[in-house]
Design a protein around this motif. Structure first.
Motif, PDB file in Angstrom:
ATOM      1  N   ARG A   1     -64.715  14.672  54.136  1.00 55.27           N
ATOM      2  CA  ARG A   1     -64.561  13.546  53.225  1.00 55.27           C
ATOM      3  C   ARG A   1     -65.387  13.710  51.951  1.00 55.27           C
ATOM      4  NH1 ARG A   1     -63.073  12.100  58.022  1.00 55.27           N
ATOM      5  NH2 ARG A   1     -61.615  10.370  58.381  1.00 55.27           N
ATOM      6  N   ARG A   2     -66.063  14.830  51.829  1.00 59.26           N
ATOM      7  CA  ARG A   2     -66.918  15.051  50.659  1.00 59.26           C
ATOM      8  C   ARG A   2     -66.627  16.347  49.910  1.00 59.26           C
ATOM      9  NH1 ARG A   2     -68.873  11.828  54.180  1.00 59.26           N
ATOM     10  NH2 ARG A   2     -70.235  10.093  53.597  1.00 59.26           N
ATOM     11  N   ILE A   3     -65.826  17.212  50.491  1.00 57.27           N
ATOM     12  CA  ILE A   3     -65.489  18.452  49.792  1.00 57.27           C
ATOM     13  C   ILE A   3     -64.377  18.196  48.779  1.00 57.27           C
ATOM     14  CG2 ILE A   3     -66.253  20.062  51.564  1.00 57.27           C
ATOM     15  CD1 ILE A   3     -63.442  20.202  52.589  1.00 57.27           C
ATOM     16  N   HIS A   4     -64.368  18.984  47.720  1.00 60.37           N
ATOM     17  CA  HIS A   4     -63.377  18.837  46.658  1.00 60.37           C
ATOM     18  C   HIS A   4     -62.192  19.781  46.831  1.00 60.37           C
ATOM     19  CE1 HIS A   4     -66.937  16.957  44.916  1.00 60.37           C
ATOM     20  NE2 HIS A   4     -66.150  16.340  44.062  1.00 60.37           N
ATOM     21  N   ALA A   5     -62.397  20.886  47.575  1.00 60.53           N
ATOM     22  CA  ALA A   5     -61.318  21.853  47.750  1.00 60.53           C
ATOM     23  C   ALA A   5     -61.639  22.778  48.921  1.00 60.53           C
ATOM     24  CB  ALA A   5     -61.109  22.659  46.472  1.00 60.53           C
ATOM     25  N   ILE A   6     -60.583  23.405  49.444  1.00 59.30           N
ATOM     26  CA  ILE A   6     -60.725  24.324  50.583  1.00 59.30           C
ATOM     27  C   ILE A   6     -59.991  25.616  50.266  1.00 59.30           C
ATOM     28  CG2 ILE A   6     -60.457  24.625  53.074  1.00 59.30           C
ATOM     29  CD1 ILE A   6     -60.051  21.614  53.308  1.00 59.30           C
ATOM     30  N   ILE A   7     -60.618  26.741  50.632  1.00 62.13           N
ATOM     31  CA  ILE A   7     -59.981  28.057  50.539  1.00 62.13           C
ATOM     32  C   ILE A   7     -59.704  28.544  51.952  1.00 62.13           C
ATOM     33  CG2 ILE A   7     -60.251  30.470  49.841  1.00 62.13           C
ATOM     34  CD1 ILE A   7     -62.057  29.500  47.572  1.00 62.13           C
ATOM     35  N   PHE A   8     -58.448  28.871  52.243  1.00 64.32           N
ATOM     36  CA  PHE A   8     -58.060  29.430  53.535  1.00 64.32           C
ATOM     37  C   PHE A   8     -57.739  30.914  53.363  1.00 64.32           C
ATOM     38  CE2 PHE A   8     -56.929  24.926  53.783  1.00 64.32           C
ATOM     39  CZ  PHE A   8     -57.507  24.556  55.000  1.00 64.32           C
ATOM     40  N   HIS A   9     -57.847  31.660  54.480  1.00 63.17           N
ATOM     41  CA  HIS A   9     -57.540  33.094  54.417  1.00 63.17           C
ATOM     42  C   HIS A   9     -56.125  33.419  54.880  1.00 63.17           C
ATOM     43  CE1 HIS A   9     -61.412  34.168  53.029  1.00 63.17           C
ATOM     44  NE2 HIS A   9     -62.055  33.914  54.138  1.00 63.17           N
ATOM     45  N   SER A  10     -55.406  32.431  55.417  1.00 64.30           N
ATOM     46  CA  SER A  10     -54.019  32.659  55.833  1.00 64.30           C
ATOM     47  C   SER A  10     -53.267  31.338  55.798  1.00 64.30           C
ATOM     48  CB  SER A  10     -53.963  33.264  57.245  1.00 64.30           C
ATOM     49  OG  SER A  10     -54.417  32.334  58.209  1.00 64.30           O
ATOM     50  N   ARG A  11     -51.954  31.434  55.642  1.00 68.43           N
ATOM     51  CA  ARG A  11     -51.138  30.224  55.598  1.00 68.43           C
ATOM     52  C   ARG A  11     -51.067  29.539  56.961  1.00 68.43           C
ATOM     53  NH1 ARG A  11     -49.309  29.530  50.819  1.00 68.43           N
ATOM     54  NH2 ARG A  11     -48.922  31.281  49.400  1.00 68.43           N
ATOM     55  N   SER A  12     -51.079  30.329  58.019  1.00 73.07           N
ATOM     56  CA  SER A  12     -51.046  29.744  59.357  1.00 73.07           C
ATOM     57  C   SER A  12     -52.332  28.968  59.636  1.00 73.07           C
ATOM     58  CB  SER A  12     -50.844  30.840  60.413  1.00 73.07           C
ATOM     59  OG  SER A  12     -51.813  31.857  60.293  1.00 73.07           O
ATOM     60  N   LEU A  13     -53.463  29.466  59.143  1.00 77.71           N
ATOM     61  CA  LEU A  13     -54.728  28.752  59.309  1.00 77.71           C
ATOM     62  C   LEU A  13     -54.710  27.452  58.509  1.00 77.71           C
ATOM     63  CD1 LEU A  13     -57.613  28.785  60.481  1.00 77.71           C
ATOM     64  CD2 LEU A  13     -58.343  29.974  58.417  1.00 77.71           C
ATOM     65  N   GLN A  14     -54.178  27.517  57.307  1.00 73.01           N
ATOM     66  CA  GLN A  14     -54.060  26.315  56.475  1.00 73.01           C
ATOM     67  C   GLN A  14     -53.189  25.262  57.157  1.00 73.01           C
ATOM     68  OE1 GLN A  14     -51.643  26.719  52.911  1.00 73.01           O
ATOM     69  NE2 GLN A  14     -53.064  25.461  51.721  1.00 73.01           N
ATOM     70  N   LYS A  15     -52.067  25.695  57.707  1.00 71.38           N
ATOM     71  CA  LYS A  15     -51.149  24.783  58.376  1.00 71.38           C
ATOM     72  C   LYS A  15     -51.804  24.159  59.613  1.00 71.38           C
ATOM     73  CE  LYS A  15     -46.537  24.614  60.466  1.00 71.38           C
ATOM     74  NZ  LYS A  15     -45.314  25.421  60.811  1.00 71.38           N
ATOM     75  N   GLY A  16     -52.474  24.997  60.427  1.00 70.52           N
ATOM     76  CA  GLY A  16     -53.128  24.503  61.629  1.00 70.52           C
ATOM     77  C   GLY A  16     -54.246  23.524  61.324  1.00 70.52           C
ATOM     78  N   PHE A  17     -54.979  23.795  60.256  1.00 72.15           N
ATOM     79  CA  PHE A  17     -56.083  22.914  59.881  1.00 72.15           C
ATOM     80  C   PHE A  17     -55.573  21.549  59.433  1.00 72.15           C
ATOM     81  CE2 PHE A  17     -59.002  21.119  56.771  1.00 72.15           C
ATOM     82  CZ  PHE A  17     -60.205  21.173  57.458  1.00 72.15           C
ATOM     83  N   LEU A  18     -54.534  21.534  58.608  1.00 73.36           N
ATOM     84  CA  LEU A  18     -54.013  20.275  58.093  1.00 73.36           C
ATOM     85  C   LEU A  18     -53.307  19.463  59.176  1.00 73.36           C
ATOM     86  CD1 LEU A  18     -52.700  21.425  54.597  1.00 73.36           C
ATOM     87  CD2 LEU A  18     -54.861  20.294  55.153  1.00 73.36           C
ATOM     88  N   LEU A  19     -52.796  20.120  60.204  1.00 74.77           N
ATOM     89  CA  LEU A  19     -52.222  19.399  61.342  1.00 74.77           C
ATOM     90  C   LEU A  19     -53.319  18.741  62.169  1.00 74.77           C
ATOM     91  CD1 LEU A  19     -49.427  21.837  62.617  1.00 74.77           C
ATOM     92  CD2 LEU A  19     -49.099  19.577  61.596  1.00 74.77           C
ATOM     93  N   LYS A  20     -54.458  19.412  62.267  1.00 71.50           N
ATOM     94  CA  LYS A  20     -55.576  18.885  63.051  1.00 71.50           C
ATOM     95  C   LYS A  20     -56.320  17.800  62.293  1.00 71.50           C
ATOM     96  CE  LYS A  20     -59.695  20.354  65.592  1.00 71.50           C
ATOM     97  NZ  LYS A  20     -60.551  21.520  65.978  1.00 71.50           N
ATOM     98  N   HIS A  21     -56.490  17.988  60.970  1.00 77.23           N
ATOM     99  CA  HIS A  21     -57.229  17.036  60.141  1.00 77.23           C
ATOM    100  C   HIS A  21     -56.272  16.476  59.090  1.00 77.23           C
ATOM    101  CE1 HIS A  21     -61.000  18.471  61.940  1.00 77.23           C
ATOM    102  NE2 HIS A  21     -60.535  19.688  61.740  1.00 77.23           N
ATOM    103  N   THR A  22     -55.477  15.502  59.483  1.00 77.45           N
ATOM    104  CA  THR A  22     -54.442  14.980  58.590  1.00 77.45           C
ATOM    105  C   THR A  22     -55.025  14.327  57.342  1.00 77.45           C
ATOM    106  OG1 THR A  22     -54.411  12.948  59.910  1.00 77.45           O
ATOM    107  CG2 THR A  22     -52.775  14.623  60.440  1.00 77.45           C
ATOM    108  N   TYR A  23     -56.238  13.778  57.451  1.00 80.29           N
ATOM    109  CA  TYR A  23     -56.842  13.123  56.291  1.00 80.29           C
ATOM    110  C   TYR A  23     -57.283  14.129  55.228  1.00 80.29           C
ATOM    111  CZ  TYR A  23     -60.798  14.196  59.368  1.00 80.29           C
ATOM    112  OH  TYR A  23     -61.672  14.829  60.219  1.00 80.29           O
ATOM    113  N   ALA A  24     -57.236  15.440  55.551  1.00 81.65           N
ATOM    114  CA  ALA A  24     -57.619  16.462  54.571  1.00 81.65           C
ATOM    115  C   ALA A  24     -56.433  16.938  53.738  1.00 81.65           C
ATOM    116  CB  ALA A  24     -58.260  17.653  55.285  1.00 81.65           C
ATOM    117  N   LYS A  25     -55.239  16.355  53.976  1.00 80.42           N
ATOM    118  CA  LYS A  25     -54.058  16.790  53.236  1.00 80.42           C
ATOM    119  C   LYS A  25     -54.158  16.491  51.741  1.00 80.42           C
ATOM    120  CE  LYS A  25     -50.738  16.606  57.041  1.00 80.42           C
ATOM    121  NZ  LYS A  25     -49.481  16.002  57.562  1.00 80.42           N
ATOM    122  N   LYS A  26     -54.964  15.488  51.398  1.00 78.50           N
ATOM    123  CA  LYS A  26     -55.126  15.135  49.986  1.00 78.50           C
ATOM    124  C   LYS A  26     -56.114  16.052  49.269  1.00 78.50           C
ATOM    125  CE  LYS A  26     -54.051  10.232  50.705  1.00 78.50           C
ATOM    126  NZ  LYS A  26     -54.548   8.834  50.572  1.00 78.50           N
TER     127      LYS A  26
END
Length: 362
Positions: free
Chosen positions: A137-162
């Motif tokens: 809730r305090r970070i401004h941006a996220i860097i992922f190393h793979s698209r599958s990791l990005q997808k899995g993270f956003l499914l787990k933490h739906t509030y981070a989609k913004k």
């Protein structure tokens, strides 16, 4: 709390730039992990032609807060919870929260590179849940190393989609490690060329599932040998592995830190690297193996399926469940003599993409 007082790293000529005009990146860690994991060192070294990179310490922290164009870039923030004692982990979390709040009050962009979706050991589940709730809730941006990791993270933490995010592949370690002057591991163990030599390389930790690897290997034919190389801070786990090896002279346990100058000697004599993770988001060891042109056997998870699609089945081999047969099949496939590094896996590419992404927030 020693990470607050790390000695200041000397800069190269870019240190003479005017900090009021150039981009300043305060990174944790930046350069101090060079001799354990040189990836960050070479990434930020490549970025220093266009930005001033500061190693995280107390002096640079306050220096960054008063500099106009500043990015706070953090890696592995969940490491503060790795201590098994709840009191120490809680104190580290409190300090982290205080520093994060200061960053927010100073209106400095806080960017996180997501190497993992969760802590590996998970010593403190409640603290960890609160930690992720607080951080995301305090970070401004996220860097992922793979698209599958990005997808899995956003499914787990739906509030981070913004939260703005991007995918920048983890750079390979090509030419980062010097060529060892020592004999390679096959020569050191005096093994003939017809012996299949497999390697596990990296820290020995519970989530890496080494007992399963040892159990499988003891059922393989006599012309198969295994080298387990890496430091181990978990004494009960190390004792378990030694007991399971049970004087099997085909399994060579080397539970110590491997100096940077000796890393290449382990891969030079290996036919296959086996990394039987239980839980994993990324693997620097897998890319390290590929950087030395050694095929790697990995669990069949979306992140490694993506890696296989990139490098091909000859280099990245997957298993659903680790068995002696899966190891036999993986070692029978012949690999190309040398792996060509894709442009997207070069440090220069990662540095340019990272700088371009950072520029959006200053």
């Amino acid at each position: 709390l020693s990470f607050l007082f790390i000695k200041k790293i000397p800069f190269n000529s870019v240190g003479a730039l005017d900090c009021t005009k150039c981009l300043v990146i305060l990174a944790r860690p930046a350069f101090r992990t060079r001799w354990q994991d040189p990836g960050n060192f070479y990434l930020y070294q490549a970025m220093q032609t266009r930005a001033l990179v500061l190693e995280w310490n107390l002096l640079n922290f306050f220096r960054a807060l008063i500099t106009p164009k500043t990015i706070i870039h953090i890696h592995w923030p969940d490491n503060i919870l790795r201590n098994s004692q709840s009191a120490i982990a809680g104190l580290r979390l409190f300090v982290f929260m205080c520093l994060t709040q200061v960053i927010c009050f100073a209106r400095k962009p806080l960017i996180w590179t997501a190497h993992n979706l969760q802590s590996h050991e998970q010593h403190h589940p409640r603290l960890e849940r609160f930690f992720w709730w607080f951080l995301l809730r305090r970070i401004h941006a996220i860097i992922f190393h793979s698209r599958s990791l990005q997808k899995g993270f956003l499914l787990k933490h739906t509030y981070a989609k913004k939260v703005p995010s991007t995918v920048i592949p983890l750079s390979m370690f090509h030419n980062m490690y010097p060529r060892s002057r020592k004999k390679n591991i096959r020569e050191l163990l005096m093994l003939p060329k017809n012996i299949k030599l497999c390697l596990f390389f990296g820290q020995i930790r519970e989530y890496k599932n080494l007992p399963c690897l040892v159990t499988c290997f003891r059922r393989l034919p006599q012309d198969y040998h295994l080298v387990i190389a890496g430091s181990c801070k978990n004494k009960p786990l190390l004792c378990t592995i030694k007991t399971m090896i049970n004087n099997d002279n085909r399994i060579h346990l080397m539970p110590h830190f491997v100096p940077m100058d000796d890393v290449s000697s382990f891969f030079a004599g290996a036919d296959l690297t086996i990394l039987p993770f239980l839980r994993v988001s990324n693997s620097g060891s897998a890319l390290l193996s590929l950087s030395f042109s050694v095929p790697v056997l990995l669990p069949r998870v979306p992140q490694f399926k993506e890696l296989q699609n990139e490098f091909g089945i000859r280099w990245v081999r997957l298993f659903t469940s680790l068995t002696p047969r899966s190891i036999l099949v993986a070692t029978k496939r012949k690999s190309i003599s040398k792996l060509r590094v894709p442009p997207s896996r070069k440090v220069k590419y990662a540095a340019e993409k990272t700088f371009s992404f950072f520029s959006r927030f200053v």
